[in-house]
Design an enzyme around this catalytic site. Structure first.
Site, PDB file in Angstrom:
ATOM      1  N   LYS A  93       5.497  17.987 -64.941  1.00 41.41           N
ATOM      2  CA  LYS A  93       6.126  17.914 -66.267  1.00 41.41           C
ATOM      3  C   LYS A  93       5.481  18.929 -67.197  1.00 41.41           C
ATOM      4  CE  LYS A  93       7.374  13.118 -65.554  1.00 41.41           C
ATOM      5  NZ  LYS A  93       6.947  11.727 -65.568  1.00 41.41           N
ATOM      6  N   GLN A 110       3.200   7.611 -68.535  1.00 43.27           N
ATOM      7  CA  GLN A 110       3.464   7.628 -67.093  1.00 43.27           C
ATOM      8  C   GLN A 110       3.249   6.226 -66.507  1.00 43.27           C
ATOM      9  OE1 GLN A 110       4.572  10.444 -65.365  1.00 43.27           O
ATOM     10  NE2 GLN A 110       4.825   9.053 -63.643  1.00 43.27           N
ATOM     11  N   ASP A 112      11.916   8.811 -72.716  1.00 43.89           N
ATOM     12  CA  ASP A 112      12.458   8.184 -71.503  1.00 43.89           C
ATOM     13  C   ASP A 112      13.568   7.182 -71.810  1.00 43.89           C
ATOM     14  OD1 ASP A 112      11.150   9.187 -69.251  1.00 43.89           O
ATOM     15  OD2 ASP A 112       9.369   7.950 -69.590  1.00 43.89           O
TER      16      ASP A 112
END
Ligand code: NAD
Length: 285
Positions: free
Chosen positions: A49, A93, A116
């Site tokens: 990422k 994460q 997200d």
């Protein structure tokens, strides 16, 4: 023989557009990623990422926190990012260590920076089909693939297998919002084959190699394979028995190179989108 949907090519094209758009701003979108502990797979994801973000000209912040950080310590770190005007997008994460309540952590992320789309208020917006900040990355990537290949979902029977919060559940709502007729299947579903056979669009997010066999798929269907399983040699497999299914369907995604590359691509699109939302006066001249 089906058209093989090329997620790598679509993702490359979208990321080029993101990069070009970013160059025009003179200010960098900033993605902050928090990783707790040293799980090797999570570290690889986070590095990818970061690498992609930097390639696009974004600013990348990676906060590596120790495995034994307390829940309140982690919440404090997220609050700092929530209040940092430079940070546009925040990602924690997953999975988190067992002593930390993931739901509570997700709820701490400011909804307008929730890249997200995991925060319940953002998920709720999808459920009532109201305007969201951004859509969750993997489902968004799947819809981008369908759009890119000119596959309309309106009025179609879409069958989604797997009801996780990151893929199946939000994806099924997003498909309903796009006027598909959706069936969401899971481990307790009975007569799965009968249901999958009715699918014009079949999306599998289970995580079991060769779970979807030829006899479960209608001729001419569109098959999207979200599953990723890594064997002992490191070889990746999807959920779909690709070799036997590919001859009877109209479109199919391979693994690797199908949905996989789209998730990170959506993440970058979302970061840019949040940046634009937070800098509206700046970029809407
Ligand atoms: P998960 O691993 O949390 O859950 C699996 C789901 O499959 C559950 O909802 C369960 O009900 C369902 N399931 C299990 N056995 C079943 C059966 N026999 N019949 C019907 N349904 C069954 O789900 P997840 O996190 O969405 O991950 C699913 C797969 O997708 C994994 O392989 C994961 O690695 C992969 N994945 C890929 C991407 C990507 O970018 N391509 C992103 C997220 C997840």
């Amino acid at each position: 023989m089906a058209v093989i949907i090329d997620g790598k090519a679509v993702s490359k094209k979208i990321l080029e557009q993101v990069k070009k758009e970013t160059e025009g701003f003179g200010k960098k979108p900033c993605l902050a990623v928090i990783i707790v502990g040293g799980d090797p797979a999570s570290k690889i994801y986070v590095n990818n990422k970061r690498k992609t973000a930097l390639e696009l000209g974004f600013e990348s912040i990676v906060k590596e926190l120790p495995e034994n950080i307390s829940e309140s310590g982690l919440i404090e770190e997220i609050e700092k990012l929530n209040n940092d005007g430079k940070v546009n997008a925040i990602l924690v994460q997953l999975p988190l260590p067992k002593h930390i309540n993931s739901e509570k952590i997700i709820e701490t992320i400011k909804p307008g920076k929730d890249v997200d789309c995991f925060h319940p208020s953002n998920v709720g917006k999808i459920a009532v089909n109201s305007e969201v900040f951004v859509y969750p990355c993997t489902p968004k990537g799947i819809l981008s693939l369908l759009e890119e290949y000119g596959i309309s979902v309106e009025g179609k029977n879409a069958v989604v297998i797997g009801r996780s919060n990151i893929v199946g559940r939000p994806l099924s709502m997003m498909l309903v919002n796009k006027n598909a007729t959706v069936t969401l299947c899971h481990s307790k579903t009975q007569n799965l084959k009968e249901i999958t056979k009715s699918a014009d669009i079949l999306i599998s997010a289970v995580g079991k190699p060769k779970f979807i066999k030829r006899e479960m798929v209608k001729d001419g269907a569109v098959v999207i394979d979200v599953g990723i399983t890594r064997d002992e040699q490191g070889k990746l497999s999807g959920d779909v028995d690709f070799e036997s299914v590919k001859d009877t369907v109209s479109f199919i995604t391979p693994v690797p190179g199908g949905v996989g590359p789209m998730t990170i691509c959506s993440l970058m699109q979302n970061t840019l989108e949040l940046f634009k939302q937070q800098n509206q006066r700046f970029w809407k001249k």
